[in-house]
Design an enzyme around this catalytic site. Structure first.
Site, PDB file in Angstrom:
ATOM      1  N   SER A 167       6.117  40.139 -54.987  1.00  0.00           N
ATOM      2  CA  SER A 167       6.546  41.549 -55.070  1.00  0.00           C
ATOM      3  C   SER A 167       6.384  42.000 -56.509  1.00  0.00           C
ATOM      4  O   SER A 167       6.490  41.195 -57.440  1.00  0.00           O
ATOM      5  CB  SER A 167       8.019  41.684 -54.681  1.00  0.00           C
ATOM      6  OG  SER A 167       8.502  42.969 -55.022  1.00  0.00           O
TER       7      SER A 167
ATOM      8  N   TYR B 278      16.492  38.467 -55.113  1.00  0.00           N
ATOM      9  CA  TYR B 278      15.205  38.792 -54.487  1.00  0.00           C
ATOM     10  C   TYR B 278      14.064  38.575 -55.477  1.00  0.00           C
ATOM     11  O   TYR B 278      13.058  37.927 -55.154  1.00  0.00           O
ATOM     12  CB  TYR B 278      15.209  40.244 -54.003  1.00  0.00           C
ATOM     13  CG  TYR B 278      13.890  40.693 -53.407  1.00  0.00           C
ATOM     14  CD1 TYR B 278      13.558  40.390 -52.082  1.00  0.00           C
ATOM     15  CD2 TYR B 278      12.965  41.425 -54.156  1.00  0.00           C
ATOM     16  CE1 TYR B 278      12.345  40.800 -51.537  1.00  0.00           C
ATOM     17  CE2 TYR B 278      11.749  41.835 -53.614  1.00  0.00           C
ATOM     18  CZ  TYR B 278      11.445  41.521 -52.306  1.00  0.00           C
ATOM     19  OH  TYR B 278      10.239  41.929 -51.764  1.00  0.00           O
TER      20      TYR B 278
ATOM     21  N   LYS C 106      10.862  35.749 -55.356  1.00  0.00           N
ATOM     22  CA  LYS C 106       9.448  36.125 -55.324  1.00  0.00           C
ATOM     23  C   LYS C 106       8.698  35.580 -56.540  1.00  0.00           C
ATOM     24  O   LYS C 106       7.529  35.187 -56.438  1.00  0.00           O
ATOM     25  CB  LYS C 106       9.323  37.647 -55.266  1.00  0.00           C
ATOM     26  CG  LYS C 106       9.814  38.246 -53.950  1.00  0.00           C
ATOM     27  CD  LYS C 106       8.986  37.779 -52.768  1.00  0.00           C
ATOM     28  CE  LYS C 106       9.208  38.623 -51.536  1.00  0.00           C
ATOM     29  NZ  LYS C 106       8.338  38.238 -50.419  1.00  0.00           N
TER      30      LYS C 106
ATOM     31  N   TYR D 221      16.658  50.918 -56.169  1.00  0.00           N
ATOM     32  CA  TYR D 221      15.816  50.664 -57.341  1.00  0.00           C
ATOM     33  C   TYR D 221      16.177  51.563 -58.516  1.00  0.00           C
ATOM     34  O   TYR D 221      15.802  51.293 -59.647  1.00  0.00           O
ATOM     35  CB  TYR D 221      14.331  50.803 -56.989  1.00  0.00           C
ATOM     36  CG  TYR D 221      13.788  49.560 -56.307  1.00  0.00           C
ATOM     37  CD1 TYR D 221      13.126  48.577 -57.041  1.00  0.00           C
ATOM     38  CD2 TYR D 221      13.964  49.358 -54.951  1.00  0.00           C
ATOM     39  CE1 TYR D 221      12.638  47.434 -56.432  1.00  0.00           C
ATOM     40  CE2 TYR D 221      13.482  48.214 -54.323  1.00  0.00           C
ATOM     41  CZ  TYR D 221      12.824  47.256 -55.065  1.00  0.00           C
ATOM     42  OH  TYR D 221      12.357  46.110 -54.460  1.00  0.00           O
TER      43      TYR D 221
HETATM   44  N1  LIG Z   1       7.953  47.226 -48.521  1.00  0.00           N
HETATM   45  C1  LIG Z   1       7.903  47.041 -49.811  1.00  0.00           C
HETATM   46  O1  LIG Z   1       8.082  48.004 -50.601  1.00  0.00           O
HETATM   47  C2  LIG Z   1       7.607  45.657 -50.379  1.00  0.00           C
HETATM   48  C3  LIG Z   1       7.352  45.572 -51.745  1.00  0.00           C
HETATM   49  C4  LIG Z   1       7.085  44.326 -52.289  1.00  0.00           C
HETATM   50  C5  LIG Z   1       7.056  43.199 -51.477  1.00  0.00           C
HETATM   51  N2  LIG Z   1       7.325  43.325 -50.154  1.00  0.00           N
HETATM   52  C6  LIG Z   1       7.275  42.102 -49.349  1.00  0.00           C
HETATM   53  O2  LIG Z   1       6.312  42.289 -48.324  1.00  0.00           O
HETATM   54  C7  LIG Z   1       6.693  41.535 -47.165  1.00  0.00           C
HETATM   55  C8  LIG Z   1       6.753  42.461 -45.969  1.00  0.00           C
HETATM   56  O3  LIG Z   1       7.715  43.467 -46.245  1.00  0.00           O
HETATM   57  P1  LIG Z   1       7.914  44.738 -45.291  1.00  0.00           P
HETATM   58  O4  LIG Z   1       8.279  45.868 -46.168  1.00  0.00           O
HETATM   59  O5  LIG Z   1       6.792  44.832 -44.353  1.00  0.00           O
HETATM   60  O6  LIG Z   1       9.256  44.251 -44.533  1.00  0.00           O
HETATM   61  P2  LIG Z   1       9.884  44.754 -43.156  1.00  0.00           P
HETATM   62  O7  LIG Z   1       9.382  46.082 -42.790  1.00  0.00           O
HETATM   63  O8  LIG Z   1      11.360  44.528 -43.311  1.00  0.00           O
HETATM   64  O9  LIG Z   1       9.316  43.652 -42.113  1.00  0.00           O
HETATM   65  C9  LIG Z   1       9.696  42.322 -42.310  1.00  0.00           C
HETATM   66  C10 LIG Z   1       8.894  41.425 -41.409  1.00  0.00           C
HETATM   67  O10 LIG Z   1       9.253  40.059 -41.701  1.00  0.00           O
HETATM   68  C11 LIG Z   1       9.799  39.444 -40.533  1.00  0.00           C
HETATM   69  N3  LIG Z   1      10.857  38.530 -40.937  1.00  0.00           N
HETATM   70  C12 LIG Z   1      11.942  38.778 -41.697  1.00  0.00           C
HETATM   71  N4  LIG Z   1      12.694  37.664 -41.831  1.00  0.00           N
HETATM   72  C13 LIG Z   1      12.046  36.692 -41.137  1.00  0.00           C
HETATM   73  C14 LIG Z   1      12.304  35.332 -40.882  1.00  0.00           C
HETATM   74  N5  LIG Z   1      13.402  34.716 -41.350  1.00  0.00           N
HETATM   75  N6  LIG Z   1      11.422  34.639 -40.125  1.00  0.00           N
HETATM   76  C15 LIG Z   1      10.323  35.227 -39.627  1.00  0.00           C
HETATM   77  N7  LIG Z   1      10.019  36.523 -39.825  1.00  0.00           N
HETATM   78  C16 LIG Z   1      10.873  37.234 -40.569  1.00  0.00           C
HETATM   79  C17 LIG Z   1      10.287  40.595 -39.680  1.00  0.00           C
HETATM   80  O11 LIG Z   1      10.377  40.210 -38.319  1.00  0.00           O
HETATM   81  P3  LIG Z   1      11.245  41.075 -37.241  1.00  0.00           P
HETATM   82  O12 LIG Z   1      10.444  42.343 -36.968  1.00  0.00           O
HETATM   83  O13 LIG Z   1      11.306  40.188 -36.040  1.00  0.00           O
HETATM   84  O14 LIG Z   1      12.559  41.351 -37.870  1.00  0.00           O
HETATM   85  C18 LIG Z   1       9.185  41.626 -39.934  1.00  0.00           C
HETATM   86  O15 LIG Z   1       8.025  41.314 -39.209  1.00  0.00           O
HETATM   87  C19 LIG Z   1       8.029  40.878 -47.512  1.00  0.00           C
HETATM   88  O16 LIG Z   1       7.777  39.563 -47.967  1.00  0.00           O
HETATM   89  C20 LIG Z   1       8.553  41.728 -48.642  1.00  0.00           C
HETATM   90  O17 LIG Z   1       9.439  41.009 -49.470  1.00  0.00           O
HETATM   91  C21 LIG Z   1       7.593  44.527 -49.586  1.00  0.00           C
END
Ligand SMILES: NC(=O)c1ccc[n+]([C@@H]2O[C@H](COP(=O)([O-])OP(=O)(O)OC[C@H]3O[C@@H](n4cnc5c(N)ncnc54)[C@H](OP(=O)(O)O)[C@@H]3O)[C@@H](O)[C@H]2O)c1
Length: 258
Positions: free
Chosen positions: A143, A156, A160, A201
């Site tokens: 991240s 968090y 990361k 944030y």
């Molecule tokens: N969005 C941002 O701004 C952002 C920025 C930087 C990094 N990230 C990173 O990008 C990745 C995706 O983020 P996102 O924004 O797409 O998140 P999101 O919308 O919350 O989706 C999270 C996904 O991860 C799955 N998940 C969560 N905990 C899990 C576990 N213990 N085992 C298996 N699957 C799990 C969820 O499954 P379910 O649908 O079944 O709950 C869902 O598919 C994450 O690693 C996050 O830290 C996101």
């Protein structure tokens, strides 16, 4: 039948039911991959995505597996190999957010966040690497937060940051098989996670004084959130033959966040 950079390839996408992971699964499938989609609990979203991908001619299936439990991840990897006969790409997108001030953090918070974001990704690599052929591809998820100071974000962000060191060190071990292992560090991306957490944030003393648009304009060159598809393009690059000489690195995909 689609053709492209991933024709005849098989990809496993953890966290593939929603957000960035769902966009990665869709992008890889659009370029020809058969995709196995892992999710934690949201079967309806995972099933919807599988139905859409199949309607577009892709091979896809979804399976529940909590990446906090390496045995479940192992079973997910084995299910992908059993279904499609091979595994070429691991895209590890599952992750959870956390905000909490130092005085409120508990060992249970630490264990929960690191079990998913850090330990979960390491053991996904271990189990996937047991099946990847020479030249396989691994893309983990860091991240922008790993290298930015934000109030209450220590757990968090450090979960990361560890991933960035993980890919650096794993690249040395996996390089002899031609397997590359890199990470993407997304900036703010329009997903459920961002919708639930973006307000945190802002500095607590400013909370609520800036609209999200004002905050984004003052912190990013592009002044907006990424779409999941824009971030997925980075995963597809690192998972493809185009990135054959890139390993151990973290690609900042953050719209010029500052
Ligand atoms: N969005 C941002 O701004 C952002 C920025 C930087 C990094 N990230 C990173 O990008 C990745 C995706 O983020 P996102 O924004 O797409 O998140 P999101 O919308 O919350 O989706 C999270 C996904 O991860 C799955 N998940 C969560 N905990 C899990 C576990 N213990 N085992 C298996 N699957 C799990 C969820 O499954 P379910 O649908 O079944 O709950 C869902 O598919 C994450 O690693 C996050 O830290 C996101």
């Amino acid at each position: 039948m689609t053709t492209g950079r991933f024709t005849d390839k098989v990809a496993l996408v953890t966290g593939g039911s929603r957000g960035i992971g769902a966009a990665v699964a869709a992008r890889l499938a659009a370029e020809g991959a058969a995709v196995a989609i892992g999710y934690r609990g949201n079967q309806a979203a995972a099933d919807d995505l599988v139905a859409r991908l199949r309607a577009d001619g892709a091979r896809a299936f979804a399976a529940q597996a909590d990446v906090a439990d390496p045995e479940q991840t192992k079973a997910l990897v084995e299910a992908a190999v059993a279904e499609f006969g091979r595994l070429d790409v691991l895209a590890s997108c599952a992750g959870i957010e956390h905000f909490g001030a130092l005085e409120n953090l508990t060992p249970a918070d630490f264990d929960r966040v690191f079990a998913v974001n850090t330990r979960g990704q390491l053991f996904a690599v271990q189990h996937a690497a047991a099946h990847l052929p020479d030249g396989g591809r691994i893309v983990l998820t860091s991240s922008v937060s790993a290298s930015r100071a934000v109030f209450g974000h220590t757990l968090y962000a450090s979960s990361k940051a560890a991933v960035e060191s993980m890919v650096l060190n794993l690249s040395a071990e996996l390089g002899k098989r031609g397997i590359t292992v890199n990470a993407i560090a997304p900036g703010g991306t329009a997903t459920d996670m961002a919708a639930e957490n973006a307000a945190h944030y802002q500095h607590p003393d400013l909370a609520g004084r800036l609209s999200m648009d004002e905050w984004l304009t003052s912190h990013g060159a592009l002044g907006r959130l990424a779409t999941p598809a824009e971030v997925a393009a980075g995963y597809a690059f690192l998972a493809s033959g185009d990135a054959a000489y890139m390993t151990g690195r973290t690609l900042q995909l953050d719209g010029g966040f500052f």
